[in-house]
Design a protein around this motif. Structure first.
Motif, PDB file in Angstrom:
ATOM      1  N   LYS A 172      46.501  -7.942  53.736  1.00 30.90           N
ATOM      2  CA  LYS A 172      47.263  -7.380  54.854  1.00 30.90           C
ATOM      3  C   LYS A 172      48.754  -7.716  54.768  1.00 30.90           C
ATOM      4  O   LYS A 172      49.583  -6.964  55.269  1.00 30.90           O
ATOM      5  CB  LYS A 172      46.668  -7.875  56.175  1.00 30.90           C
ATOM      6  CG  LYS A 172      45.260  -7.354  56.405  1.00 30.90           C
ATOM      7  CD  LYS A 172      44.598  -7.968  57.621  1.00 30.90           C
ATOM      8  CE  LYS A 172      45.122  -7.410  58.898  1.00 30.90           C
ATOM      9  NZ  LYS A 172      44.317  -7.815  60.070  1.00 30.90           N
ATOM     10  N   THR A 173      49.081  -8.806  54.113  1.00 33.68           N
ATOM     11  CA  THR A 173      50.485  -9.222  54.030  1.00 33.68           C
ATOM     12  C   THR A 173      51.211  -8.573  52.857  1.00 33.68           C
ATOM     13  O   THR A 173      52.361  -8.134  52.995  1.00 33.68           O
ATOM     14  CB  THR A 173      50.584 -10.752  53.899  1.00 33.68           C
ATOM     15  OG1 THR A 173      49.903 -11.371  54.995  1.00 33.68           O
ATOM     16  CG2 THR A 173      52.041 -11.204  53.894  1.00 33.68           C
ATOM     17  N   PHE A 174      50.555  -8.497  51.713  1.00 31.21           N
ATOM     18  CA  PHE A 174      51.236  -8.061  50.491  1.00 31.21           C
ATOM     19  C   PHE A 174      50.709  -6.743  49.909  1.00 31.21           C
ATOM     20  O   PHE A 174      51.296  -6.230  48.955  1.00 31.21           O
ATOM     21  CB  PHE A 174      51.141  -9.159  49.435  1.00 31.21           C
ATOM     22  CG  PHE A 174      51.770 -10.450  49.856  1.00 31.21           C
ATOM     23  CD1 PHE A 174      53.150 -10.565  49.977  1.00 31.21           C
ATOM     24  CD2 PHE A 174      50.996 -11.542  50.176  1.00 31.21           C
ATOM     25  CE1 PHE A 174      53.740 -11.755  50.375  1.00 31.21           C
ATOM     26  CE2 PHE A 174      51.566 -12.741  50.577  1.00 31.21           C
ATOM     27  CZ  PHE A 174      52.943 -12.848  50.693  1.00 31.21           C
ATOM     28  N   HIS A 175      49.625  -6.227  50.451  1.00 34.99           N
ATOM     29  CA  HIS A 175      49.058  -4.983  49.905  1.00 34.99           C
ATOM     30  C   HIS A 175      48.815  -3.952  51.007  1.00 34.99           C
ATOM     31  O   HIS A 175      47.961  -3.071  50.851  1.00 34.99           O
ATOM     32  CB  HIS A 175      47.745  -5.281  49.172  1.00 34.99           C
ATOM     33  CG  HIS A 175      47.903  -6.173  47.985  1.00 34.99           C
ATOM     34  ND1 HIS A 175      48.286  -5.706  46.744  1.00 34.99           N
ATOM     35  CD2 HIS A 175      47.746  -7.520  47.846  1.00 34.99           C
ATOM     36  CE1 HIS A 175      48.345  -6.718  45.888  1.00 34.99           C
ATOM     37  NE2 HIS A 175      48.027  -7.825  46.535  1.00 34.99           N
ATOM     38  N   ILE A 201      38.141  -5.096  60.099  1.00 32.33           N
ATOM     39  CA  ILE A 201      39.015  -6.277  60.105  1.00 32.33           C
ATOM     40  C   ILE A 201      40.372  -5.949  59.476  1.00 32.33           C
ATOM     41  O   ILE A 201      41.420  -6.380  59.965  1.00 32.33           O
ATOM     42  CB  ILE A 201      38.330  -7.452  59.369  1.00 32.33           C
ATOM     43  CG1 ILE A 201      37.122  -7.938  60.185  1.00 32.33           C
ATOM     44  CG2 ILE A 201      39.316  -8.589  59.102  1.00 32.33           C
ATOM     45  CD1 ILE A 201      36.220  -8.876  59.437  1.00 32.33           C
ATOM     46  N   LEU A 202      40.354  -5.163  58.403  1.00 35.52           N
ATOM     47  CA  LEU A 202      41.602  -4.800  57.743  1.00 35.52           C
ATOM     48  C   LEU A 202      42.483  -3.931  58.639  1.00 35.52           C
ATOM     49  O   LEU A 202      43.714  -3.939  58.527  1.00 35.52           O
ATOM     50  CB  LEU A 202      41.321  -4.051  56.438  1.00 35.52           C
ATOM     51  CG  LEU A 202      40.835  -4.891  55.264  1.00 35.52           C
ATOM     52  CD1 LEU A 202      40.386  -4.008  54.118  1.00 35.52           C
ATOM     53  CD2 LEU A 202      41.915  -5.860  54.798  1.00 35.52           C
ATOM     54  N   LEU A 256      46.171  -0.140  51.559  1.00 33.51           N
ATOM     55  CA  LEU A 256      44.934  -0.286  52.331  1.00 33.51           C
ATOM     56  C   LEU A 256      44.209   1.034  52.572  1.00 33.51           C
ATOM     57  O   LEU A 256      43.014   1.031  52.889  1.00 33.51           O
ATOM     58  CB  LEU A 256      45.219  -0.984  53.661  1.00 33.51           C
ATOM     59  CG  LEU A 256      45.616  -2.463  53.558  1.00 33.51           C
ATOM     60  CD1 LEU A 256      45.843  -3.056  54.940  1.00 33.51           C
ATOM     61  CD2 LEU A 256      44.547  -3.260  52.813  1.00 33.51           C
ATOM     62  N   ASP A 257      44.915   2.158  52.416  1.00 32.45           N
ATOM     63  CA  ASP A 257      44.237   3.450  52.560  1.00 32.45           C
ATOM     64  C   ASP A 257      43.228   3.672  51.427  1.00 32.45           C
ATOM     65  O   ASP A 257      42.355   4.538  51.534  1.00 32.45           O
ATOM     66  CB  ASP A 257      45.255   4.592  52.591  1.00 32.45           C
ATOM     67  CG  ASP A 257      46.121   4.665  51.334  1.00 32.45           C
ATOM     68  OD1 ASP A 257      46.428   3.593  50.763  1.00 32.45           O
ATOM     69  OD2 ASP A 257      46.466   5.785  50.925  1.00 32.45           O
ATOM     70  N   ARG A 258      43.341   2.873  50.356  1.00 32.11           N
ATOM     71  CA  ARG A 258      42.401   2.987  49.233  1.00 32.11           C
ATOM     72  C   ARG A 258      41.244   2.008  49.353  1.00 32.11           C
ATOM     73  O   ARG A 258      40.326   2.012  48.516  1.00 32.11           O
ATOM     74  CB  ARG A 258      43.139   2.719  47.925  1.00 32.11           C
ATOM     75  CG  ARG A 258      44.185   3.774  47.597  1.00 32.11           C
ATOM     76  CD  ARG A 258      45.216   3.282  46.597  1.00 32.11           C
ATOM     77  NE  ARG A 258      44.648   2.459  45.535  1.00 32.11           N
ATOM     78  CZ  ARG A 258      45.363   1.646  44.759  1.00 32.11           C
ATOM     79  NH1 ARG A 258      46.670   1.540  44.967  1.00 32.11           N
ATOM     80  NH2 ARG A 258      44.786   0.947  43.816  1.00 32.11           N
ATOM     81  N   ALA A 259      41.269   1.158  50.359  1.00 29.32           N
ATOM     82  CA  ALA A 259      40.271   0.088  50.460  1.00 29.32           C
ATOM     83  C   ALA A 259      38.852   0.620  50.593  1.00 29.32           C
ATOM     84  O   ALA A 259      37.919   0.088  49.980  1.00 29.32           O
ATOM     85  CB  ALA A 259      40.608  -0.826  51.641  1.00 29.32           C
ATOM     86  N   GLU A 260      38.667   1.654  51.377  1.00 27.57           N
ATOM     87  CA  GLU A 260      37.308   2.148  51.605  1.00 27.57           C
ATOM     88  C   GLU A 260      36.665   2.623  50.309  1.00 27.57           C
ATOM     89  O   GLU A 260      35.497   2.285  50.023  1.00 27.57           O
ATOM     90  CB  GLU A 260      37.304   3.275  52.627  1.00 27.57           C
ATOM     91  CG  GLU A 260      35.896   3.801  52.914  1.00 27.57           C
ATOM     92  CD  GLU A 260      35.848   4.803  54.047  1.00 27.57           C
ATOM     93  OE1 GLU A 260      34.736   5.295  54.335  1.00 27.57           O
ATOM     94  OE2 GLU A 260      36.907   5.108  54.643  1.00 27.57           O
ATOM     95  N   SER A 261      37.381   3.395  49.507  1.00 29.37           N
ATOM     96  CA  SER A 261      36.791   3.919  48.274  1.00 29.37           C
ATOM     97  C   SER A 261      36.460   2.790  47.306  1.00 29.37           C
ATOM     98  O   SER A 261      35.421   2.825  46.629  1.00 29.37           O
ATOM     99  CB  SER A 261      37.729   4.932  47.614  1.00 29.37           C
ATOM    100  OG  SER A 261      38.944   4.312  47.220  1.00 29.37           O
ATOM    101  N   ILE A 262      37.312   1.770  47.244  1.00 29.44           N
ATOM    102  CA  ILE A 262      37.054   0.649  46.342  1.00 29.44           C
ATOM    103  C   ILE A 262      35.882  -0.182  46.849  1.00 29.44           C
ATOM    104  O   ILE A 262      35.015  -0.592  46.071  1.00 29.44           O
ATOM    105  CB  ILE A 262      38.326  -0.212  46.189  1.00 29.44           C
ATOM    106  CG1 ILE A 262      39.415   0.597  45.476  1.00 29.44           C
ATOM    107  CG2 ILE A 262      38.018  -1.485  45.398  1.00 29.44           C
ATOM    108  CD1 ILE A 262      40.786  -0.027  45.539  1.00 29.44           C
TER     109      ILE A 262
END
Length: 237
Positions: free
Chosen positions: A175-178, A231-232, A182-188
């Motif tokens: 959350k601080t540096f990336h 949480i993200l 975060l819009d790519r978090a779900e696919s990963i």
């Protein structure tokens, strides 16, 4: 004094079990079925060395915060492995030399994991997922309270607290540096969840096929992914 960015707890598994061993504790008749259970936990925690060494050569491509994350995480996992090592010796009289020789022969196979290990962002999501699942399964290990000494329960509570901090630290870096990724978090995360049920290859990751893993299939994968995404999306931890 300014608070450290990443959290780290300091305690000793060996010290706790030394206290148990010297207290006059007598085994209350712990079921022999726990022998395979604790060995599975031991090798899983010990296999952190395979993942750490696999990532070590890439330290220059990682941010200083993630390098510190890896060092903190590895120190904790080694402490956890020490605990399961001492638990096997204390409860079942396992031979120290035989345990050491068995563990030293373990080799991790990271074939097929290349995509999710490809970047710091992916790795942070992977650690977040793995540590979140670890907290959930270790919380089900309530049998320690019946082992006849409060040290056993103290030990597993410390271990759970470490895993929760590993999760929180990963989320904090994300959350601080990336934040821009975060819009790519779900696919990963869905790629990560897709490895559930695969054969364990001594990588520390996805060690969910042994007797030590107490979560059902509906308690991993999708539900964990959705909870991490929630949480993200929050502004703060």
């Amino acid at each position: 004094m300014e608070a450290a960015f990443l959290k780290k707890r300091n305690w000793s598994s060996r010290a706790i079990f030394e206290d148990v061993a010297t207290s006059g504790w007598i085994n209350p008749g712990i079921d022999q079925s726990f022998k395979a259970f604790f060995m599975a936990d031991l090798v899983s925690e010990y296999d952190s060395v395979n993942l750490y060494n696999f990532l070590y050569t890439r330290r220059r491509e990682f941010s200083p915060y993630f390098v510190q994350y890896l060092d903190f995480w590895y120190a904790d996992e080694r402490n956890h492995a020490d605990g399961f090592f001492e638990l096997n010796r204390l409860v079942f009289g396992a031979d120290e030399r035989e345990l050491i020789n068995y563990l030293k022969g373990r080799v991790g196979d990271f074939t097929g994991l290349e995509d999710i290990l490809a970047s710091e962002f992916n790795l942070l999501l992977l650690f977040a997922y793995d540590e979140y699942v670890s907290v959930k399964t270790y919380k089900k290990d309530t049998f320690y309270q019946d082992f006849g000494h409060p040290g056993f329960n103290l030990w597993i509570k410390n271990l759970i607290a470490d895993e929760a901090i590993h999760f929180g630290n990963a989320i904090k870096i994300l959350k601080t540096f990336h934040a821009d990724k975060l819009d790519r978090a779900e696919s990963i995360l869905r790629k990560i969840g897709g490895f559930e049920g695969a054969e364990y290859k001594n990588t520390f990751l996805f060690d969910h096929d042994g007797p030590h893993f107490q979560l059902d299939s509906d308690e991993v994968g999708e539900i964990v992914i959705n909870e991490i995404l929630s949480i993200l999306q929050k502004r703060s931890l």
